[in-house]
Write a protein that holds these residues in place. Structure first.
Motif, PDB file in Angstrom:
ATOM      1  N   HIS A   1      72.979  39.620  17.805  1.00  0.00           N
ATOM      2  CA  HIS A   1      73.978  38.556  17.716  1.00  0.00           C
ATOM      3  C   HIS A   1      73.379  37.368  16.975  1.00  0.00           C
ATOM      4  O   HIS A   1      72.173  37.305  16.782  1.00  0.00           O
ATOM      5  N   VAL A   2      74.236  36.462  16.579  1.00  0.00           N
ATOM      6  CA  VAL A   2      73.818  35.188  16.005  1.00  0.00           C
ATOM      7  C   VAL A   2      74.335  34.108  16.932  1.00  0.00           C
ATOM      8  O   VAL A   2      75.495  34.149  17.368  1.00  0.00           O
ATOM      9  N   GLN A   3      73.475  33.147  17.252  1.00  0.00           N
ATOM     10  CA  GLN A   3      73.884  32.025  18.107  1.00  0.00           C
ATOM     11  C   GLN A   3      74.111  30.798  17.239  1.00  0.00           C
ATOM     12  O   GLN A   3      73.294  30.456  16.390  1.00  0.00           O
ATOM     13  N   VAL A  21      78.657  39.899  16.111  1.00  0.00           N
ATOM     14  CA  VAL A  21      78.684  39.270  17.429  1.00  0.00           C
ATOM     15  C   VAL A  21      78.140  37.857  17.264  1.00  0.00           C
ATOM     16  O   VAL A  21      77.040  37.652  16.748  1.00  0.00           O
ATOM     17  N   LEU A  22      78.946  36.885  17.677  1.00  0.00           N
ATOM     18  CA  LEU A  22      78.562  35.475  17.608  1.00  0.00           C
ATOM     19  C   LEU A  22      78.586  34.876  18.993  1.00  0.00           C
ATOM     20  O   LEU A  22      79.555  35.060  19.735  1.00  0.00           O
ATOM     21  N   HIS A  23      77.530  34.167  19.342  1.00  0.00           N
ATOM     22  CA  HIS A  23      77.463  33.411  20.593  1.00  0.00           C
ATOM     23  C   HIS A  23      77.549  31.937  20.229  1.00  0.00           C
ATOM     24  O   HIS A  23      76.790  31.464  19.376  1.00  0.00           O
ATOM     25  N   TRP A  44      81.414  33.723  23.722  1.00  0.00           N
ATOM     26  CA  TRP A  44      80.890  34.793  22.880  1.00  0.00           C
ATOM     27  C   TRP A  44      82.053  35.552  22.259  1.00  0.00           C
ATOM     28  O   TRP A  44      83.082  35.756  22.906  1.00  0.00           O
ATOM     29  N   PHE A  45      81.858  36.015  21.018  1.00  0.00           N
ATOM     30  CA  PHE A  45      82.903  36.739  20.299  1.00  0.00           C
ATOM     31  C   PHE A  45      82.313  37.939  19.574  1.00  0.00           C
ATOM     32  O   PHE A  45      81.161  37.914  19.150  1.00  0.00           O
ATOM     33  N   ALA A  46      83.143  38.974  19.403  1.00  0.00           N
ATOM     34  CA  ALA A  46      82.740  40.155  18.646  1.00  0.00           C
ATOM     35  C   ALA A  46      83.892  40.605  17.760  1.00  0.00           C
ATOM     36  O   ALA A  46      85.064  40.420  18.103  1.00  0.00           O
ATOM     37  N   SER A  47      83.542  41.206  16.634  1.00  0.00           N
ATOM     38  CA  SER A  47      84.561  41.793  15.774  1.00  0.00           C
ATOM     39  C   SER A  47      84.930  43.168  16.311  1.00  0.00           C
ATOM     40  O   SER A  47      84.137  43.805  16.996  1.00  0.00           O
ATOM     41  N   GLY A  48      86.122  43.593  16.016  1.00  0.00           N
ATOM     42  CA  GLY A  48      86.553  44.931  16.422  1.00  0.00           C
ATOM     43  C   GLY A  48      86.829  45.035  17.906  1.00  0.00           C
ATOM     44  O   GLY A  48      87.005  44.048  18.604  1.00  0.00           O
ATOM     45  N   PRO A 100      75.449  32.093   9.331  1.00  0.00           N
ATOM     46  CA  PRO A 100      75.558  33.549   9.257  1.00  0.00           C
ATOM     47  C   PRO A 100      76.327  33.928   7.998  1.00  0.00           C
ATOM     48  O   PRO A 100      77.243  33.225   7.579  1.00  0.00           O
ATOM     49  N   GLY A 101      75.922  35.023   7.392  1.00  0.00           N
ATOM     50  CA  GLY A 101      76.665  35.600   6.276  1.00  0.00           C
ATOM     51  C   GLY A 101      77.443  36.784   6.828  1.00  0.00           C
ATOM     52  O   GLY A 101      76.837  37.759   7.278  1.00  0.00           O
ATOM     53  N   ILE A 102      78.751  36.695   6.828  1.00  0.00           N
ATOM     54  CA  ILE A 102      79.594  37.698   7.471  1.00  0.00           C
ATOM     55  C   ILE A 102      80.329  38.513   6.410  1.00  0.00           C
ATOM     56  O   ILE A 102      81.123  37.964   5.646  1.00  0.00           O
ATOM     57  N   ARG A 103      80.046  39.806   6.375  1.00  0.00           N
ATOM     58  CA  ARG A 103      80.703  40.698   5.420  1.00  0.00           C
ATOM     59  C   ARG A 103      82.121  40.979   5.914  1.00  0.00           C
ATOM     60  O   ARG A 103      82.326  41.262   7.094  1.00  0.00           O
TER      61      ARG A 103
END
Length: 130
Positions: free
Chosen positions: A7-9, A60-62, A46-50, A77-80
């Motif tokens: 994850h990235v915080q 996943v981002l905190h 906290w969040f997650a894709s999908g 963060p670099g998010i594709r």
């Protein structure tokens, strides 16, 4: 040894959880993950894709609460993504900044900021690149 980023915080100011939920879940379409009770007492979200009940999420981002908060303006963060133009439209509709950057060969990308000012990069491979 290293396998993946778990994850990235990112930091956020006290009391910003509702704005974060509106942005990360509402605008970006992420799913809020339940925090363990001991960590939930600290605030943040906290969040997650999908679908977090299916395959491992790609992002996943905190968002953690920091009393002396200052937004990350360079670190990010670099998010594709898939569908960068549609995301740019959704970000603008939500009042988020959208700054296009063509400096990365083989990619289309833009920078934006979450509701508390943290810098975010969104990118996708340019057509014809692998």
């Amino acid at each position: 040894m290293l396998e993946a980023v778990d994850h990235v915080q990112l930091a956020a100011p006290p009391g910003s959880e509702d704005a974060l939920r509106a942005y990360y879940a509402g605008v970006l379409g992420m799913t809020e993950l339940p925090k363990p009770p001991a960590l939930a007492a600290r605030g943040g979200c906290w969040f997650a894709s999908g679908d977090p009940t299916g395959a491992p999420p790609g992002v996943v981002l905190h968002l953690g609460i920091e009393e002396d908060f200052r937004p990350a303006r360079k670190a990010h963060p670099g998010i594709r993504v898939r569908g960068l133009d549609a995301l740019a439209t959704a970000l603008r509709a939500a009042g988020a900044p959208v700054t296009w950057d063509e400096a990365l060969p083989g990619h289309r990308r833009l920078y934006s900021a979450d509701p508390v000012g943290n810098r975010l990069e969104f990118l996708e491979p340019a057509p014809g690149s692998s």
